[in-house]
Design a protein around this motif. Structure first.
Motif, PDB file in Angstrom:
ATOM      1  N   ARG A  48       0.826  -1.194   0.000  1.00 52.48           N
ATOM      2  CA  ARG A  48       0.000   0.000   0.000  1.00 52.48           C
ATOM      3  C   ARG A  48       0.871   1.259   0.000  1.00 52.48           C
ATOM      4  N   LEU A  49       1.976   1.218   0.714  1.00 48.31           N
ATOM      5  CA  LEU A  49       2.864   2.366   0.784  1.00 48.31           C
ATOM      6  C   LEU A  49       3.583   2.615  -0.529  1.00 48.31           C
ATOM      7  N   ALA A  50       3.686   1.571  -1.355  1.00 51.21           N
ATOM      8  CA  ALA A  50       4.399   1.734  -2.624  1.00 51.21           C
ATOM      9  C   ALA A  50       3.748   2.802  -3.487  1.00 51.21           C
ATOM     10  N   ALA A  51       2.445   3.003  -3.305  1.00 48.74           N
ATOM     11  CA  ALA A  51       1.734   3.975  -4.125  1.00 48.74           C
ATOM     12  C   ALA A  51       1.937   5.400  -3.629  1.00 48.74           C
ATOM     13  N   LEU A  60       1.712  10.513 -11.443  1.00 48.93           N
ATOM     14  CA  LEU A  60       0.816  10.696 -12.585  1.00 48.93           C
ATOM     15  C   LEU A  60       1.506  10.331 -13.902  1.00 48.93           C
ATOM     16  N   LYS A  61       2.821  10.498 -13.964  1.00 48.72           N
ATOM     17  CA  LYS A  61       3.559  10.234 -15.195  1.00 48.72           C
ATOM     18  C   LYS A  61       3.770   8.742 -15.443  1.00 48.72           C
ATOM     19  N   HIS A  62       3.536   7.917 -14.435  1.00 46.90           N
ATOM     20  CA  HIS A  62       3.808   6.487 -14.554  1.00 46.90           C
ATOM     21  C   HIS A  62       2.590   5.667 -14.990  1.00 46.90           C
ATOM     22  N   PHE A  63       1.447   6.307 -15.105  1.00 46.81           N
ATOM     23  CA  PHE A  63       0.236   5.547 -15.417  1.00 46.81           C
ATOM     24  C   PHE A  63       0.303   4.935 -16.813  1.00 46.81           C
ATOM     25  N   ALA A  64      -0.229   3.743 -16.920  1.00 47.43           N
ATOM     26  CA  ALA A  64      -0.289   3.051 -18.208  1.00 47.43           C
ATOM     27  C   ALA A  64      -1.416   3.618 -19.061  1.00 47.43           C
ATOM     28  N   PRO A  65      -1.361   3.425 -20.378  1.00 46.35           N
ATOM     29  CA  PRO A  65      -2.478   3.837 -21.237  1.00 46.35           C
ATOM     30  C   PRO A  65      -3.765   3.146 -20.803  1.00 46.35           C
ATOM     31  N   VAL A  66      -4.872   3.830 -20.996  1.00 45.32           N
ATOM     32  CA  VAL A  66      -6.168   3.295 -20.570  1.00 45.32           C
ATOM     33  C   VAL A  66      -6.425   1.917 -21.163  1.00 45.32           C
ATOM     34  N   LEU A 102       4.276  -6.870  -8.151  1.00 44.79           N
ATOM     35  CA  LEU A 102       2.935  -6.350  -7.929  1.00 44.79           C
ATOM     36  C   LEU A 102       2.966  -4.833  -7.717  1.00 44.79           C
ATOM     37  N   ALA A 103       3.925  -4.362  -6.916  1.00 43.49           N
ATOM     38  CA  ALA A 103       4.044  -2.924  -6.661  1.00 43.49           C
ATOM     39  C   ALA A 103       4.308  -2.158  -7.961  1.00 43.49           C
ATOM     40  N   GLU A 104       5.087  -2.747  -8.859  1.00 41.80           N
ATOM     41  CA  GLU A 104       5.372  -2.101 -10.138  1.00 41.80           C
ATOM     42  C   GLU A 104       4.098  -1.945 -10.965  1.00 41.80           C
ATOM     43  N   LEU A 105       3.279  -2.989 -11.008  1.00 40.17           N
ATOM     44  CA  LEU A 105       2.018  -2.901 -11.750  1.00 40.17           C
ATOM     45  C   LEU A 105       1.051  -1.926 -11.095  1.00 40.17           C
ATOM     46  N   GLN A 106       0.999  -1.931  -9.781  1.00 41.00           N
ATOM     47  CA  GLN A 106       0.099  -1.029  -9.078  1.00 41.00           C
ATOM     48  C   GLN A 106       0.434   0.426  -9.350  1.00 41.00           C
ATOM     49  N   SER A 107       1.708   0.734  -9.542  1.00 41.32           N
ATOM     50  CA  SER A 107       2.102   2.115  -9.817  1.00 41.32           C
ATOM     51  C   SER A 107       1.599   2.600 -11.172  1.00 41.32           C
ATOM     52  N   LYS A 108       1.188   1.663 -12.038  1.00 40.74           N
ATOM     53  CA  LYS A 108       0.693   2.018 -13.374  1.00 40.74           C
ATOM     54  C   LYS A 108      -0.823   2.200 -13.408  1.00 40.74           C
ATOM     55  N   ASP A 109      -1.497   1.890 -12.312  1.00 34.42           N
ATOM     56  CA  ASP A 109      -2.954   1.891 -12.286  1.00 34.42           C
ATOM     57  C   ASP A 109      -3.471   3.065 -11.459  1.00 34.42           C
ATOM     58  N   ASP A 138      -8.450  17.053  -3.297  1.00 36.13           N
ATOM     59  CA  ASP A 138      -8.097  17.677  -4.571  1.00 36.13           C
ATOM     60  C   ASP A 138      -7.316  16.717  -5.465  1.00 36.13           C
ATOM     61  N   GLN A 139      -6.451  15.921  -4.867  1.00 37.30           N
ATOM     62  CA  GLN A 139      -5.699  14.946  -5.660  1.00 37.30           C
ATOM     63  C   GLN A 139      -6.624  13.886  -6.250  1.00 37.30           C
ATOM     64  N   LEU A 140      -7.619  13.485  -5.498  1.00 38.28           N
ATOM     65  CA  LEU A 140      -8.592  12.523  -6.027  1.00 38.28           C
ATOM     66  C   LEU A 140      -9.356  13.103  -7.217  1.00 38.28           C
ATOM     67  N   MET A 141      -9.660  14.378  -7.168  1.00 43.77           N
ATOM     68  CA  MET A 141     -10.348  15.007  -8.293  1.00 43.77           C
ATOM     69  C   MET A 141      -9.439  15.046  -9.522  1.00 43.77           C
ATOM     70  N   VAL A 142      -8.149  15.307  -9.320  1.00 47.34           N
ATOM     71  CA  VAL A 142      -7.196  15.288 -10.434  1.00 47.34           C
ATOM     72  C   VAL A 142      -7.127  13.892 -11.043  1.00 47.34           C
ATOM     73  N   LEU A 143      -7.123  12.871 -10.204  1.00 46.44           N
ATOM     74  CA  LEU A 143      -7.016  11.490 -10.693  1.00 46.44           C
ATOM     75  C   LEU A 143      -8.183  11.099 -11.594  1.00 46.44           C
ATOM     76  N   ARG A 144      -9.310  11.727 -11.416  1.00 47.93           N
ATOM     77  CA  ARG A 144     -10.466  11.383 -12.256  1.00 47.93           C
ATOM     78  C   ARG A 144     -10.177  11.595 -13.730  1.00 47.93           C
ATOM     79  N   ARG A 145      -9.299  12.527 -14.036  1.00 42.58           N
ATOM     80  CA  ARG A 145      -8.962  12.791 -15.441  1.00 42.58           C
ATOM     81  C   ARG A 145      -8.247  11.607 -16.076  1.00 42.58           C
ATOM     82  N   PHE A 146      -7.655  10.745 -15.257  1.00 40.95           N
ATOM     83  CA  PHE A 146      -6.911   9.593 -15.760  1.00 40.95           C
ATOM     84  C   PHE A 146      -7.729   8.303 -15.697  1.00 40.95           C
TER      85      PHE A 146
END
Length: 302
Positions: A48-51, A60-66, A102-109, A138-146
């Motif tokens: 959980r802390l990995a995120a 935000l820059k590490h997210f995978a394509p939708v 698993l932590a690596e994949l979670q960072s992309k989601d 506010d960060q949660l609202m930003v995440l909605r764009r992704f």
């Protein structure tokens, strides 16, 4: 046009095809194993802390394509299961490798980061740390764009079995998607909710079976296939979210919700599955204004 069918393909667009298969109740286990399978942090707080180790803007820059997210989540579910098995068998060397993968994949989601932020937000509110809580909000609202599940507000048109074409309008109540009928029918009238879905966590097929399921639940499998220009086809994974579909007798009598799933099949194509009925309705995004000939709340088919 969409019909309630069994083991027959549905043409969603020139590029998408869906196959709805009705099966005995035992097959429903894969759809009802738990409310949010595949998302629990079985490896404990370290995952959980990995995120949260990197700054928010960096994450935000590490997210995978939708388009890659459904596949990534399937891999995550498999890794979580393998990690649980490794810990149970005390193979801690393997567990450490699986934890890191698993932590690596979670960072992309983005949904995983959003889940982490929601948990931290709740803790901050309990501690009355409202300034920090505002930052999390506010960060949660930003995440909605992704997250494509939060880009669905507006008008959609679908074809309900036995009722024909109908318009619905989607809006959000915090993290719940709500679809309201714009054109109604003799069962569920205009202005009433036709389905809703919890968007906080995606649904992932479980890797384990469970001993019991509702006896009256129809098992349903929906397969989405991409169709190439040369006629070739390839099964594809799509995002799904647990929800509830409204059903009722004539005159909106005995109205109630049954388990369902929301499918995000393409940018402008979604589907909702009423699990108990085995009914799958596909909706296409429409302009915000309804054609005049169908804007009749009292009599338009749905």
């Amino acid at each position: 046009h969409i019909r309630n069918i069994s083991s027959q393909p549905l043409m969603l667009s020139s590029r998408l095809l869906a196959l709805v298969v009705l099966a005995p109740p035992a097959a429903a286990l894969s759809l009802r194993s738990s409310k949010w399978p595949g998302m629990a942090c079985r490896a404990g707080s370290s995952i959980r802390l990995a995120a949260t180790e990197a700054p928010f803007e960096t994450q935000l820059k590490h997210f995978a394509p939708v388009s890659d997210l459904p596949s990534i989540r399937s891999q995550m579910a498999k890794l979580e299961s393998d990690l649980s098995d490794a810990v149970h068998s005390q193979d801690y060397t393997m567990a450490a490798m699986l934890r890191d993968d698993l932590a690596e994949l979670q960072s992309k989601d983005p949904s995983f980061l959003a889940s982490d932020l929601r948990g931290r937000l709740e803790e901050l509110v309990v501690r009355e740390s409202y300034t920090e809580a505002a930052t999390m909000r506010d960060q949660l609202m930003v995440l909605r764009r992704f997250q494509p599940q939060y880009q669905l507000a507006g008008l959609w048109k679908g074809n309900y079995p036995n009722h024909g074409e109908a318009y619905i309008k989607i809006h959000y109540e915090q993290d719940t998607l709500v679809a309201i009928k714009v054109t109604g029918d003799e069962h569920v009238p205009a202005g009433e909710t036709t389905f809703r879905a919890d968007l906080t966590r995606p649904f992932t097929e479980p890797n384990t079976s469970f001993e019991a399921a509702d006896e009256d639940l129809v098992g349903v499998r929906v397969e989405v296939v991409s169709v190439g220009s040369d006629g070739s086809s390839q099964q594809r994974e799509v995002e799904r979210y647990q929800g509830d579909g409204r059903i009722a007798a004539r005159g909106f009598q005995q109205a109630h919700y049954v388990p369902g799933q929301l499918f995000l099949m393409d940018t402008d194509v979604i589907g909702f599955l009423w699990l108990q009925l085995g009914t799958f309705v596909v909706f296409n995004r429409m302009p915000d204004e309804i054609p005049e000939e169908t804007d009749d709340f009292g009599f338009a088919a749905a």
